[in-house]
Write an enzyme that holds these catalytic residues in place. Structure first.
Site, PDB file in Angstrom:
ATOM      1  N   HIS A   8       0.834  -1.205   0.000  1.00  0.00           N
ATOM      2  CA  HIS A   8       0.000   0.000   0.000  1.00  0.00           C
ATOM      3  C   HIS A   8       0.866   1.252   0.000  1.00  0.00           C
ATOM      4  O   HIS A   8       1.561   1.535   0.974  1.00  0.00           O
ATOM      5  CB  HIS A   8      -0.900  -0.039   1.233  1.00  0.00           C
ATOM      6  CG  HIS A   8      -1.857   1.088   1.339  1.00  0.00           C
ATOM      7  ND1 HIS A   8      -1.864   1.973   2.393  1.00  0.00           N
ATOM      8  CD2 HIS A   8      -2.878   1.475   0.521  1.00  0.00           C
ATOM      9  CE1 HIS A   8      -2.844   2.837   2.238  1.00  0.00           C
ATOM     10  NE2 HIS A   8      -3.474   2.572   1.113  1.00  0.00           N
ATOM     11  N   GLU A  36       0.107  -0.551  -4.731  1.00  0.00           N
ATOM     12  CA  GLU A  36      -0.966   0.437  -4.883  1.00  0.00           C
ATOM     13  C   GLU A  36      -0.397   1.817  -4.625  1.00  0.00           C
ATOM     14  O   GLU A  36       0.323   2.023  -3.640  1.00  0.00           O
ATOM     15  CB  GLU A  36      -2.088   0.132  -3.876  1.00  0.00           C
ATOM     16  CG  GLU A  36      -3.330   1.016  -4.006  1.00  0.00           C
ATOM     17  CD  GLU A  36      -3.264   2.309  -3.193  1.00  0.00           C
ATOM     18  OE1 GLU A  36      -4.160   3.163  -3.360  1.00  0.00           O
ATOM     19  OE2 GLU A  36      -2.301   2.479  -2.398  1.00  0.00           O
ATOM     20  N   ASP A  38      -1.214   6.359  -5.412  1.00  0.00           N
ATOM     21  CA  ASP A  38      -2.222   7.377  -5.722  1.00  0.00           C
ATOM     22  C   ASP A  38      -1.645   8.385  -6.712  1.00  0.00           C
ATOM     23  O   ASP A  38      -0.495   8.812  -6.573  1.00  0.00           O
ATOM     24  CB  ASP A  38      -2.610   8.123  -4.443  1.00  0.00           C
ATOM     25  CG  ASP A  38      -3.026   7.171  -3.334  1.00  0.00           C
ATOM     26  OD1 ASP A  38      -4.163   6.681  -3.390  1.00  0.00           O
ATOM     27  OD2 ASP A  38      -2.207   6.910  -2.431  1.00  0.00           O
ATOM     28  N   HIS A  51      -0.911  11.101  -2.028  1.00  0.00           N
ATOM     29  CA  HIS A  51      -2.247  10.709  -1.587  1.00  0.00           C
ATOM     30  C   HIS A  51      -3.137  11.898  -1.257  1.00  0.00           C
ATOM     31  O   HIS A  51      -4.225  12.043  -1.796  1.00  0.00           O
ATOM     32  CB  HIS A  51      -2.152   9.788  -0.364  1.00  0.00           C
ATOM     33  CG  HIS A  51      -3.488   9.436   0.210  1.00  0.00           C
ATOM     34  ND1 HIS A  51      -4.104  10.181   1.191  1.00  0.00           N
ATOM     35  CD2 HIS A  51      -4.345   8.422  -0.078  1.00  0.00           C
ATOM     36  CE1 HIS A  51      -5.275   9.652   1.485  1.00  0.00           C
ATOM     37  NE2 HIS A  51      -5.448   8.569   0.739  1.00  0.00           N
ATOM     38  N   GLU A 110      -4.630   4.424  -8.182  1.00  0.00           N
ATOM     39  CA  GLU A 110      -5.850   5.134  -7.805  1.00  0.00           C
ATOM     40  C   GLU A 110      -5.828   6.540  -8.390  1.00  0.00           C
ATOM     41  O   GLU A 110      -4.900   7.315  -8.136  1.00  0.00           O
ATOM     42  CB  GLU A 110      -6.015   5.228  -6.288  1.00  0.00           C
ATOM     43  CG  GLU A 110      -7.280   5.999  -5.927  1.00  0.00           C
ATOM     44  CD  GLU A 110      -7.558   6.105  -4.441  1.00  0.00           C
ATOM     45  OE1 GLU A 110      -8.431   6.924  -4.068  1.00  0.00           O
ATOM     46  OE2 GLU A 110      -6.913   5.384  -3.657  1.00  0.00           O
TER      47      GLU A 110
END
Length: 266
Positions: A8, A36, A38, A51, A110
């Site tokens: 993450h 993952e 952002d 993020h 994301e």
């Protein structure tokens, strides 16, 4: 591999999230299969990894990400907030990130936006993915259905996934209508029944974000194919990997010593 490990924002339990230090540390873990991150955009149109919509928490800058040029963003320290070990760590561009992980890890990108905050961001991300022929290595995810619909319209061949922190009764129907093949869901909202139905319909499921052995094992028990998203791949290894062999757990380096995924995961 049972319940693959997703790093993450990189190995963000140790290194500063969404930086190349966290990405490199994740790539060094043999158990990590996914990562993952952002994606947002600078004022002058450069996609980058971060993020929060503001710079305040994870850099020495202040203000909105969208109001800063790429040159201004590059001048910031994105590591010292986590640990003096990472002083001088920079915010990476999406191009830098994709070049580093291409062919090595699968990626959950994301699209971090609200409303019309970043016009054209979806096109820029899709272009970066396609230039590297990474269509089969990447899934683009968002909380916003309209973003996913737009990606499907302009990014043929690229997988999409809905991010959600609850389980509405019509969730599978929503995924079908959005043509999503990926579901990113808070681990506390996931059930064995939903996981089974999703996988049967060709929808890959990722549960976020667990950093303790108990939560990882409990979620893994719901279905063997659920992707487990964690800031701590070393804890995943203790919980899931190789017969649950006991491994030394590295103490996280966090400002204030907090471990509150409920507040910062989204």
């Amino acid at each position: 591999m049972r319940n693959p490990c997703v790093a993450h924002r990189g190995f963000s339990g140790i290194a500063p999230e969404n930086t190349m230090a966290a990405v490199q540390l994740a790539m060094e873990q043999e158990d990590v299969r996914w990562i993952e991150v952002d994606v947002q955009c600078s004022k002058d149109g450069v996609p980058l990894l971060i993020h929060d919509f503001t710079l305040n928490r994870t850099t020495n800058g202040r203000g909105a990400v969208k109001d800063k040029t790429w040159a201004e963003l590059q001048s910031l320290d994105a590591g010292s907030w986590k640990s003096k070990t990472y002083r001088g760590e920079r915010l990476p561009s999406l191009d830098e990130f994709l070049d580093a992980i291409a062919g090595r890890l699968r990626v959950n990108l994301e699209i971090k936006t609200e409303g019309n905050m970043y016009p054209g961001l979806e096109e820029k991300v899709i272009s970066a993915v396609k230039r590297r022929h990474m269509e089969h290595e990447v899934v683009l995810t968002s909380f916003e259905p309209r973003i996913l619909a737009k990606i499907k319209e302009i990014g043929r061949g690229i997988r999409t996934g809905l991010i959600i922190d609850r389980q509405p009764k019509d969730l599978l129907l929503r995924l079908k209508l959005l043509h999503c093949s990926f579901l990113s869901i808070h681990y506390r909202a996931l059930t064995a029944e939903l996981a089974e139905k999703a996988f049967k319909h060709g929808i890959e499921v990722m549960a976020w974000t667990m950093d303790d052995v108990r939560s990882l094992r409990k979620t893994a028990a719901l279905h063997p194919d659920i992707l487990l998203c964690t800031n701590r791949p070393d804890v995943w290894r203790q919980a899931i990997g190789r017969g649950n062999t006991k491994y030394a757990i590295v103490k996280p380096q966090s400002p204030g010593g907090e471990d509150d995924d409920e507040q910062i995961d989204r």
